[in-house]
Design a protein around this motif. Structure first.
Motif, PDB file in Angstrom:
ATOM      1  N   VAL A 141      10.543  35.913 -27.996  1.00 21.28           N
ATOM      2  CA  VAL A 141      10.954  35.435 -29.325  1.00 21.28           C
ATOM      3  C   VAL A 141      12.153  34.723 -28.932  1.00 21.28           C
ATOM      4  O   VAL A 141      12.562  33.720 -29.237  1.00 21.28           O
ATOM      5  CB  VAL A 141      11.040  36.235 -30.188  1.00 21.28           C
ATOM      6  CG1 VAL A 141      11.516  35.644 -31.484  1.00 21.28           C
ATOM      7  CG2 VAL A 141       9.552  36.722 -30.971  1.00 21.28           C
ATOM      8  N   LEU A 142      13.117  35.574 -28.348  1.00 22.81           N
ATOM      9  CA  LEU A 142      14.447  35.092 -27.878  1.00 22.81           C
ATOM     10  C   LEU A 142      14.530  33.859 -27.167  1.00 22.81           C
ATOM     11  O   LEU A 142      15.361  32.985 -27.438  1.00 22.81           O
ATOM     12  CB  LEU A 142      15.248  36.197 -27.427  1.00 22.81           C
ATOM     13  CG  LEU A 142      15.587  37.212 -28.244  1.00 22.81           C
ATOM     14  CD1 LEU A 142      16.298  38.549 -27.295  1.00 22.81           C
ATOM     15  CD2 LEU A 142      16.642  36.993 -29.215  1.00 22.81           C
ATOM     16  N   VAL A 143      13.584  33.986 -25.936  1.00 24.33           N
ATOM     17  CA  VAL A 143      13.504  32.748 -24.893  1.00 24.33           C
ATOM     18  C   VAL A 143      13.201  31.318 -25.927  1.00 24.33           C
ATOM     19  O   VAL A 143      13.821  30.316 -25.695  1.00 24.33           O
ATOM     20  CB  VAL A 143      12.451  32.932 -24.204  1.00 24.33           C
ATOM     21  CG1 VAL A 143      12.256  31.538 -23.119  1.00 24.33           C
ATOM     22  CG2 VAL A 143      13.077  34.080 -23.081  1.00 24.33           C
ATOM     23  N   ARG A 144      12.322  31.614 -26.671  1.00 24.84           N
ATOM     24  CA  ARG A 144      11.802  30.478 -27.547  1.00 24.84           C
ATOM     25  C   ARG A 144      12.771  29.864 -28.481  1.00 24.84           C
ATOM     26  O   ARG A 144      13.093  28.444 -28.368  1.00 24.84           O
ATOM     27  CB  ARG A 144      10.508  30.738 -28.234  1.00 24.84           C
ATOM     28  CG  ARG A 144       9.865  29.538 -29.003  1.00 24.84           C
ATOM     29  CD  ARG A 144       8.739  29.966 -29.621  1.00 24.84           C
ATOM     30  NE  ARG A 144       8.463  31.437 -30.196  1.00 24.84           N
ATOM     31  CZ  ARG A 144       8.938  31.753 -31.396  1.00 24.84           C
ATOM     32  NH1 ARG A 144       9.434  30.951 -32.020  1.00 24.84           N
ATOM     33  NH2 ARG A 144       8.673  33.029 -31.849  1.00 24.84           N
ATOM     34  N   ARG A 145      13.418  30.715 -29.256  1.00 22.90           N
ATOM     35  CA  ARG A 145      14.627  30.399 -30.119  1.00 22.90           C
ATOM     36  C   ARG A 145      15.715  29.871 -29.458  1.00 22.90           C
ATOM     37  O   ARG A 145      16.490  28.768 -29.867  1.00 22.90           O
ATOM     38  CB  ARG A 145      14.739  31.318 -31.052  1.00 22.90           C
ATOM     39  CG  ARG A 145      13.313  31.422 -32.261  1.00 22.90           C
ATOM     40  CD  ARG A 145      13.529  32.499 -33.257  1.00 22.90           C
ATOM     41  NE  ARG A 145      14.462  31.953 -34.143  1.00 22.90           N
ATOM     42  CZ  ARG A 145      14.771  32.837 -35.186  1.00 22.90           C
ATOM     43  NH1 ARG A 145      14.508  33.910 -35.287  1.00 22.90           N
ATOM     44  NH2 ARG A 145      15.629  32.391 -36.110  1.00 22.90           N
ATOM     45  N   LEU A 146      15.823  30.510 -28.492  1.00 21.57           N
ATOM     46  CA  LEU A 146      17.323  30.046 -27.764  1.00 21.57           C
ATOM     47  C   LEU A 146      17.159  28.736 -27.191  1.00 21.57           C
ATOM     48  O   LEU A 146      17.832  27.872 -27.064  1.00 21.57           O
ATOM     49  CB  LEU A 146      17.639  30.984 -26.471  1.00 21.57           C
ATOM     50  CG  LEU A 146      19.052  30.884 -25.923  1.00 21.57           C
ATOM     51  CD1 LEU A 146      20.001  30.695 -26.709  1.00 21.57           C
ATOM     52  CD2 LEU A 146      19.384  31.713 -24.715  1.00 21.57           C
ATOM     53  N   TYR A 147      15.918  28.560 -26.420  1.00 19.61           N
ATOM     54  CA  TYR A 147      15.535  27.342 -25.658  1.00 19.61           C
ATOM     55  C   TYR A 147      15.592  26.263 -26.835  1.00 19.61           C
ATOM     56  O   TYR A 147      16.093  24.848 -26.708  1.00 19.61           O
ATOM     57  CB  TYR A 147      14.357  27.292 -25.206  1.00 19.61           C
ATOM     58  CG  TYR A 147      13.897  25.989 -24.429  1.00 19.61           C
ATOM     59  CD1 TYR A 147      14.625  25.663 -23.229  1.00 19.61           C
ATOM     60  CD2 TYR A 147      13.058  25.042 -25.299  1.00 19.61           C
ATOM     61  CE1 TYR A 147      14.214  24.072 -22.748  1.00 19.61           C
ATOM     62  CE2 TYR A 147      12.717  23.892 -24.541  1.00 19.61           C
ATOM     63  CZ  TYR A 147      13.511  23.340 -23.401  1.00 19.61           C
ATOM     64  OH  TYR A 147      13.193  22.182 -22.926  1.00 19.61           O
ATOM     65  N   GLY A 148      15.050  26.645 -27.955  1.00 23.36           N
ATOM     66  CA  GLY A 148      15.013  25.528 -28.994  1.00 23.36           C
ATOM     67  C   GLY A 148      16.267  24.925 -29.596  1.00 23.36           C
ATOM     68  O   GLY A 148      16.793  23.800 -29.549  1.00 23.36           O
TER      69      GLY A 148
END
Length: 178
Positions: free
Chosen positions: A13-20
């Motif tokens: 979840v962190l990777v997806r939202r941080l990348y976003g």
């Protein structure tokens, strides 16, 4: 970590939202992937300094990513626009693609503070409260800024031509329109 929770308990979840967030802030692609990776690496290196009382793991990582972006910006020289490649053809572009280009161009013309708000709200999918905590502002100030930002973007998009002007198309990747 006594009294602290592991900031990396939900890494997907962190990777997806941080990348976003990063993709909204600097554009998607390899550079955004590199910044996201570097922010995670720094986060892992300093995970013992994470304090849940000061914010969520995502806001902590976004703060790290903002520093990574600033560090990179200080080291990178701008690429002259005549070296960016061909202009995309807009003769066969569907309405949705034109709208995407128009929105991206409108956001690119915003002041840096407003672009940051867009990246935090829509890239990282943060709430106004989370943005306020990260930027050390009042929640109401963030909500008002987002409301005014939406109104300005709506007005600009209502005035937009059928195709983006020539100067907006320059420098966009023909494959992605970004």
């Amino acid at each position: 970590m006594i009294g602290r929770r592991d900031p990396f308990a939900q890494p997907e979840v962190l990777v997806r939202r941080l990348y976003g967030y990063v993709a909204y802030a600097i554009g998607d692609g390899p550079d955004a992937e590199d910044v996201t990776s570097e922010a995670f690496e720094r986060g892992l290196r300093y995970r013992s300094s994470y304090d849940a009382g000061r914010g969520t793991p995502l806001t902590w990582l976004i703060a790290i990513a903002r520093r990574v972006i600033a560090d990179r910006a200080a080291r990178v020289l701008p690429v002259p626009t005549d070296q960016l490649g061909e202009e995309p053809s807009h003769e066969d572009v569907e309405g949705e693609s034109v709208l995407k280009l128009s929105v991206r161009a409108a956001v690119a013309r915003l002041p840096e503070r407003d672009r940051e708000l867009v990246a935090l709200r829509y890239g990282a999918d943060l709430t106004a409260r989370q943005i306020a905590e990260l930027l050390e502002l009042k929640t109401n100030a963030v909500e008002v800024a987002l409301h005014r930002l939406h109104a300005r973007l709506r007005d600009e998009l209502d005035r937009r031509p059928a195709a983006p002007p020539e100067d907006v198309r320059k420098g966009l990747d023909p494959a992605t329109g970004m």
